[in-house]
Write an enzyme that holds these catalytic residues in place. Structure first.
Site, mmCIF file in Angstrom:
data_model
loop_
_atom_site.group_PDB
_atom_site.id
_atom_site.type_symbol
_atom_site.label_atom_id
_atom_site.label_comp_id
_atom_site.label_asym_id
_atom_site.label_seq_id
_atom_site.Cartn_x
_atom_site.Cartn_y
_atom_site.Cartn_z
ATOM 1 N N ILE A 130 0.860 -1.173 0.000
ATOM 2 C CA ILE A 130 0.000 0.000 0.000
ATOM 3 C C ILE A 130 0.900 1.227 0.000
ATOM 4 C CG2 ILE A 130 -2.028 -1.056 1.083
ATOM 5 C CD1 ILE A 130 -1.154 -0.013 3.763
ATOM 6 N N ASP A 131 0.357 2.350 -0.432
ATOM 7 C CA ASP A 131 1.157 3.555 -0.598
ATOM 8 C C ASP A 131 1.662 4.100 0.732
ATOM 9 O OD1 ASP A 131 0.683 3.502 -3.364
ATOM 10 O OD2 ASP A 131 -1.214 4.573 -3.102
#
Length: 359
Positions: free
Chosen positions: A167-168
């Site tokens: 995930i970012d």
């Protein structure tokens, strides 16, 4: 030609499919490998690779092809080669890929489940997942290297240590980590085959009129801004992406939504929600840090500024994660509460909406 592994952003498929750099009998080393989907339309290989490798120009790919560094199914091809369904496309070089040294660092991580095969981490916003261009230390992978320093099955030389998805940096929430090669293969396969369950919650700009819907559209790198991804609705470029969404709460000029991923493309929710006109709140990369909805009054502008300060990132949280345990075959399911910054943001909008209705 300079192709560096640090410059690629990998989605869930890439994490499963990208192989390590191994020498061949020809003395060449594989830097990238991509697999064309069975639904892949005929597409020039220079366009195919430009869309998938960050920071690479089409001209540079063409030069690499002329030098014999671009392979289709193990055979060198020219830049006008048309990629077909199920093709294996490789980029090779005459030198090994530059390796990143993983330095174990004692960085606090919130582990909500762990056994001998895997662990589930609740990642805080602002923590980069893996080392890469500009972020060689201080990442989740560095923290994992420290946590597993006494585990002989955990390879510190693996640049994507234990990761089966990502995930970012500024997205919070659940991440699944494999602790041994067997678990990594089996868990990665589930993400590749789209059998995992993942649901996110996000605050987006605007009143989402449809209470639920599905967003489809290939996602690839924006040719005009290489830091962004975008939707290619004609399907010629990018990779197939599907996001299901439902409105949880309408809060005037923003909406709280949940998004269920069917695919795992880089920036998928951020790009798909922007595509339908509902950019994530305070998503700087995609313009969500501007006032996209609302009034022109100075009091409202101050309110938005305060909202940006309490949630200084894109308002996106990986809330649920479901998968099959690689060894026990038991169905596992985890839920993570919204972090404090998003809770505070939502409460501020609820109060704003209440005051607006009363006035």
């Amino acid at each position: 030609m300079n192709i560096d592994m640090d410059h690629i952003e990998m989605d869930d498929e890439d994490l499963f499919l990208n192989s390590s750099s191994e020498g061949s009998s020809s003395g060449l080393f594989e830097h990238y490998r991509f697999y064309a989907d069975k639904g892949q339309s005929l597409l020039r290989i220079d366009k195919f690779l430009t869309d998938r490798i960050e920071g690479i120009s089409r001209n540079r790919v063409q030069q690499a092809a002329e030098a014999g560094y671009i392979l289709a199914n193990g055979i060198a091809v020219k830049s006008n080669y048309k990629v077909k369904p199920l093709d294996t496309i490789s980029v090779v070089m005459d030198r090994p890929r530059r390796e990143i040294e993983i330095i174990p660092e004692n960085i606090p991580i919130d582990i909500i489940y762990e056994d001998e095969d895997l662990l589930v981490v609740n990642k805080q916003p602002g923590l980069v997942v893996h080392p890469g261009h500009g972020n060689y230390t201080g990442t989740l992978v560095n923290a994992l290297a420290y946590h597993f320093k006494d585990n002989p099955l955990f390879d510190n030389n693996d640049p994507r240590l234990g990761l089966v998805h990502r995930i970012d940096k500024d997205t919070s929430g659940l991440l699944l980590i494999a602790k041994n090669p067997y678990a990594k293969t089996e868990l990665s396969r589930q993400f590749f085959e789209k059998t995992t369950q993942r649901e996110y919650e996000a605050v987006v700009w605007g009143n989402v009129e449809e209470n639920e819907g599905t967003i489809t559209g290939n996602i690839g790198r924006n040719p005009k801004n290489r830091q962004q991804f975008m939707v290619f609705p004609d399907g010629e470029n990018g990779k197939n992406a599907v996001t299901h969404y439902a409105v949880i709460e309408k809060l005037g000029y923003v909406s709280l939504v949940k998004c269920k991923l069917e695919t795992g493309r880089t920036h998928q929710i951020r790009v798909h929600m922007k595509y339908i006109g509902h950019t994530l709140f305070n998503d700087e990369r995609y313009g969500g840090n501007d006032i996209l909805k609302g009034t022109v009054f100075s009091k409202y502008r101050q309110f938005i500024k305060n909202c940006f300060e309490v949630c200084p990132r894109q308002a996106l949280h990986a809330k649920t994660l479901g998968f099959i345990h690689p060894k026990t075959k038991e169905e596992m399911f985890f839920t993570s509460e919204l972090p404090k910054d998003m809770k505070t943001l939502i409460e501020k909008w609820r109060l704003y909406l209440k005051n607006r209705i009363q006035n």
